[in-house]
Design a protein around this motif. Structure first.
Motif, PDB file in Angstrom:
ATOM      1  N   HIS A 251       0.662  -1.284   0.074  1.00 36.44           N
ATOM      2  CA  HIS A 251      -0.103   0.192  -0.076  1.00 36.44           C
ATOM      3  C   HIS A 251       0.843   1.368  -0.068  1.00 36.44           C
ATOM      4  N   LEU A 252       1.702   1.373  -0.943  1.00 39.02           N
ATOM      5  CA  LEU A 252       2.555   2.640  -1.066  1.00 39.02           C
ATOM      6  C   LEU A 252       1.665   3.322  -2.243  1.00 39.02           C
ATOM      7  N   VAL A 253       1.729   4.741  -2.250  1.00 37.08           N
ATOM      8  CA  VAL A 253       0.976   5.556  -2.957  1.00 37.08           C
ATOM      9  C   VAL A 253       2.041   5.632  -4.406  1.00 37.08           C
TER      10      VAL A 253
ATOM     11  N   LEU B  77       4.149   8.652  -5.653  1.00 34.75           N
ATOM     12  CA  LEU B  77       5.062   9.366  -4.477  1.00 34.75           C
ATOM     13  C   LEU B  77       6.198   8.556  -4.397  1.00 34.75           C
TER      14      LEU B  77
ATOM     15  N   ASN C 100       6.430   8.851   0.542  1.00 38.32           N
ATOM     16  CA  ASN C 100       5.680   7.883   0.896  1.00 38.32           C
ATOM     17  C   ASN C 100       6.201   7.642   2.719  1.00 38.32           C
TER      18      ASN C 100
ATOM     19  N   LEU D 264       4.635  10.907   4.432  1.00 43.49           N
ATOM     20  CA  LEU D 264       3.137  10.831   4.388  1.00 43.49           C
ATOM     21  C   LEU D 264       2.522  11.023   5.890  1.00 43.49           C
TER      22      LEU D 264
ATOM     23  N   ARG E  53      10.189   5.729  -7.305  1.00 47.27           N
ATOM     24  CA  ARG E  53       8.795   5.579  -7.126  1.00 47.27           C
ATOM     25  C   ARG E  53       8.688   3.913  -6.871  1.00 47.27           C
ATOM     26  N   PRO E  54       7.472   3.569  -6.287  1.00 47.17           N
ATOM     27  CA  PRO E  54       7.257   2.176  -5.914  1.00 47.17           C
ATOM     28  C   PRO E  54       7.418   1.337  -6.889  1.00 47.17           C
TER      29      PRO E  54
ATOM     30  N   ARG F 127      10.118  -2.235  -1.139  1.00 47.87           N
ATOM     31  CA  ARG F 127       8.796  -1.785  -0.993  1.00 47.87           C
ATOM     32  C   ARG F 127       8.390  -1.943   0.592  1.00 47.87           C
TER      33      ARG F 127
ATOM     34  N   ALA G 298       7.558   0.578   3.483  1.00 48.08           N
ATOM     35  CA  ALA G 298       6.193   0.592   4.446  1.00 48.08           C
ATOM     36  C   ALA G 298       6.585   0.725   5.814  1.00 48.08           C
TER      37      ALA G 298
ATOM     38  N   ARG H 191       7.802   3.910   6.878  1.00 50.27           N
ATOM     39  CA  ARG H 191       6.516   4.814   6.976  1.00 50.27           C
ATOM     40  C   ARG H 191       5.850   4.381   8.356  1.00 50.27           C
TER      41      ARG H 191
ATOM     42  N   GLU I 276      -5.786   4.436  -1.803  1.00 49.48           N
ATOM     43  CA  GLU I 276      -5.080   5.459  -1.517  1.00 49.48           C
ATOM     44  C   GLU I 276      -5.688   6.335  -0.227  1.00 49.48           C
TER      45      GLU I 276
END
Ligand SMILES: Nc1ncnc2c1ncn2[C@@H]1O[C@H](COP(=O)(O)OP(=O)(O)OP(=O)(O)O)[C@@H](O)[C@H]1O
Ligand SMILES: [Mg+2]
Lengths: 227, 402
Positions: free
Chosen positions: A93-95, A98, A103, A106, A138-139, A147, A151, A154, B308
């Motif tokens: 669930h990374l954006v 971004l 990420n 965030l 980016r992811p 990844r 996460a 984050r 999201e």
């Protein structure tokens, strides 16, 4: 830290009542490392969402960090989530739009932390998780393991008291999964309560406390690493 | 979450779907540009008419034969009914009023004009020396009609610039003789070329003394009496005096219409302002359409970004914050779209001004403001629903979606 007493969660599907959790009593202290295992549909994710304040019990009480959080408003739940809980998901669930650094940043942005402090914390986290040279990727430019490291970085950026991981290794090969678990386990030493839901006995066995669920109930809760 | 961060995040997600964002901004900017250009055109037309009117003369009061019920632009005036006529003595009598400065009686007819072998049809205007100044006309060469007795029918004429060109070419016209109907007239002046101005094109006219015109056309009535009030404040007095004087002279019958240029102007002003508003309103509909487009696309964005949104909630974003993020997106979209629209509209206005230099096109400030406000307003209004929908998403369900 976490105290659930007589917690039930009942979903209404049509005119049927599905009891995903029944009369759960569970206490977890700071620095506890708990794995939750059990067959599919036994209520593991439901329990995790409840602990993470993404959901509310249908009955029973939930105390987190000394305060009763059973009946918080959405607003208060969000605040408590921001301050006390970190999530790591199976699907990362990374954006996607971004970068890794953004990420990680965030939760800090959402919490309204000043930019200068954010930058410092993000740089530190990128360093801690070996992502310094991936900060601007980016992811879709990162491997699965990278990844999940983003996460985890984050999830820890707000220094949560509780870290919840729902099958964090589910999308990773065994070696990478172990790596990720190592990173999560480092947090336990910092008095974070780590709760991991998994189907993999090898992963579950690493925890110092193992909870087994069947049909919405806890059928065993054993201490001591089996590995 | 701080405001700059909200804007940064929102602009980031707008950049994330570039084509969609550009299309929405395009729709918004076309709507705004349409309002600006169309109201600019309407306003330009209004100002054009006002300019034309004031070039006709100042403090003008016009007396015409026949009675129409309204003081403005009545149907009788347009249909030109034929009632009891206005005489030259009626015109002269108006000078008794202290509110009236000058008058110029007008008779109109058409006749054949010839010079040597050349001839053509022309509109012949019978009037007096005062006409030149009352109507703000300007003379090219020679002199205008002689002042003096209005009843004297001297055989002199003043030619419009175009008539002079056609009959004489580059040759001297002053002093030459032309034939109008069965009389010969000496040319004493040529009008300066001034092109079209409302009603008459003076380039295409021949002007002769009013008494001569009466003889030429075998009439004694007047088409109009142009009256110049002594000042702006005297206009109303001049109107009532003129009505009173002619009422007495016509044996107690109210059979003339007295209109002021101001009243006619006000009527045109009202009509054209209403037109501008209507046209602007129609253009504003395209803004509403753009707003609905924004709503539609935002709804799609919400469903595309369910995960999201769920994630943001899991990371501690309260519902209000999610709502603000979507609002910010809508405001950025419609804000940038409207600014682009204003620029586009300004360019469009300038292009039109280039093509029609005589039309003073410029969107009125209220229309520009209204276009901008409506664009921003619809953008925000139509994002309320998508934003609420996003804010209400259940994070567990949202995250479970794959
Ligand atoms: N939103 C919901 N509405 C209705 N029923 C639900 C909902 N969420 C979960 N359930 C039901 O609750 C029960 C527990 O679900 P849960 O997702 O917690 O299981 P799980 O132990 O995480 O399973 P898995 O190992 O497959 O992830 C299941 O029977 C499921 O169908
Ligand atoms: Mg599950």
């Amino acid at each position: 830290m976490i105290a659930l007493s007589q917690v039930s969660r009942i979903f209404a599907v049509g005119d049927q009542q599905v009891a995903a959790l029944r009369d759960i009593d569970l206490n977890i202290a700071a620095g506890d490392y708990v794995s939750i295992m059990g067959p599919s549909g036994s209520g593991k994710s439901t329990l995790l969402n409840l602990i993470g304040l993404l959901d509310r019990p249908s009955s029973g009480t939930y105390r987190l960090d000394g305060g009763n959080v059973t009946d918080l408003t959405d607003e208060q739940q969000a605040r408590a989530r921001s301050e006390k809980v970190g999530f790591v998901f199976q699907a990362f669930h990374l954006v996607p739009r971004l970068t890794a650094a953004m990420n990680i940043e965030l939760p800090l942005i959402l919490a309204g932390i000043p930019a200068a402090e954010r930058k410092a914390r993000v740089a530190q986290l990128l360093d801690n998780y070996g992502l310094a040279d991936r900060a601007d990727h980016r992811p879709d430019q990162l491997s699965g393991g990278q990844r999940q490291r983003v996460a985890i970085a984050r999830a820890t950026s707000m220094h949560p008291a509780v870290l919840l991981a729902d099958e964090p290794t589910g999308n990773l090969d065994q070696a990478t999964g172990k790596e990720v678990m190592n990173l999560l386990e480092q947090l336990v030493a910092q008095q974070v309560a780590l709760i991991v839901v998994t189907h993999d006995p090898a992963i579950g066995g690493r925890a110092t406390r193992q909870v087994r669920m069947v049909d919405g109930q806890i059928i065993s809760d054993t201490r001591g690493s089996s590995s | 979450m701080k405001l700059p961060d909200i804007l940064l995040f929102a602009s980031g997600s707008l950049r994330g779907s570039r084509t969609r964002t550009l299309l929405m901004m395009l729709a918004m900017s076309i709507g705004v540009a349409a309002v600006v250009v169309l109201t600019g055109l309407g306003e330009g037309a209004r100002r054009y008419v006002i300019n034309q009117f004031s070039s006709l003369g100042t403090n003008l009061v016009i007396v015409l034969p026949g009675r129409t019920e309204t003081a403005g632009l009545g149907p009788g005036m347009l249909l030109g009914q034929i009632p009891r006529e206005l005489s030259l003595d009626d015109a002269q009598a108006l000078l008794r009023s202290r509110a009236i400065g000058r008058i110029a009686p007008l008779t109109v007819g058409s006749s054949e004009i010839s010079q040597g072998a050349l001839n053509r049809e022309v509109v012949v205007l019978g009037s007096t020396a005062e006409l030149l100044e009352i109507r703000h006309m300007s003379l090219g060469q020679g002199q205008f009609l002689p002042a003096g007795d209005v009843h004297s029918s001297e055989s002199v004429c003043v030619l419009g610039a175009k008539i002079k060109r056609e009959l004489f070419g580059q040759q001297q016209a002053i002093g030459a003789r032309v034939r109008l109907g069965d009389r010969r007239f000496r040319v004493i002046g040529v009008m300066a070329s001034q092109g079209e101005s409302m009603g008459f094109n003076t380039d295409d006219l021949v002007i002769i003394p009013v008494a001569s015109a009466h003889m030429l056309f075998n009439t004694s009535g007047l088409f109009r009496i142009l009256v110049e009030a002594k000042s702006r404040d005297a206009i109303q007095r001049a109107v009532s005096d003129a009505e009173q004087i002619l009422f007495q002279r016509h044996n107690g019958e109210r059979d003339v219409t007295v209109i002021t240029q101001d009243a006619v102007l006000a009527t045109f002003d009202r009509i054209l302002r209403a037109l501008t508003l209507a046209v602007g309103g129609i253009a504003a509909i395209s803004l509403a359409v753009a707003g609905i487009l924004i709503m539609n696309v935002m709804l799609i964005a919400v469903s595309q970004r369910v995960k999201e949104i769920g994630l943001l909630k899991a990371l501690g974003a309260p519902a209000a914050q999610i709502r603000n993020l979507f609002f910010a997106e809508a405001i950025l979209l419609s804000g940038i779209g409207s600014v682009a629209g204003l620029v586009l509209g300004e360019i469009g206005t300038r292009v039109i001004a280039q093509i029609y230099p005589s039309l003073p096109v410029a969107a009125p400030w209220w229309a520009v403001l209204a276009a901008f406000g409506t664009a921003l307003g619809t953008g925000i209004l139509f994002s309320v629903w998508p934003a609420r929908r996003a804010a209400r998403l259940d994070p567990v369900m949202a995250l479970a979606r794959s």
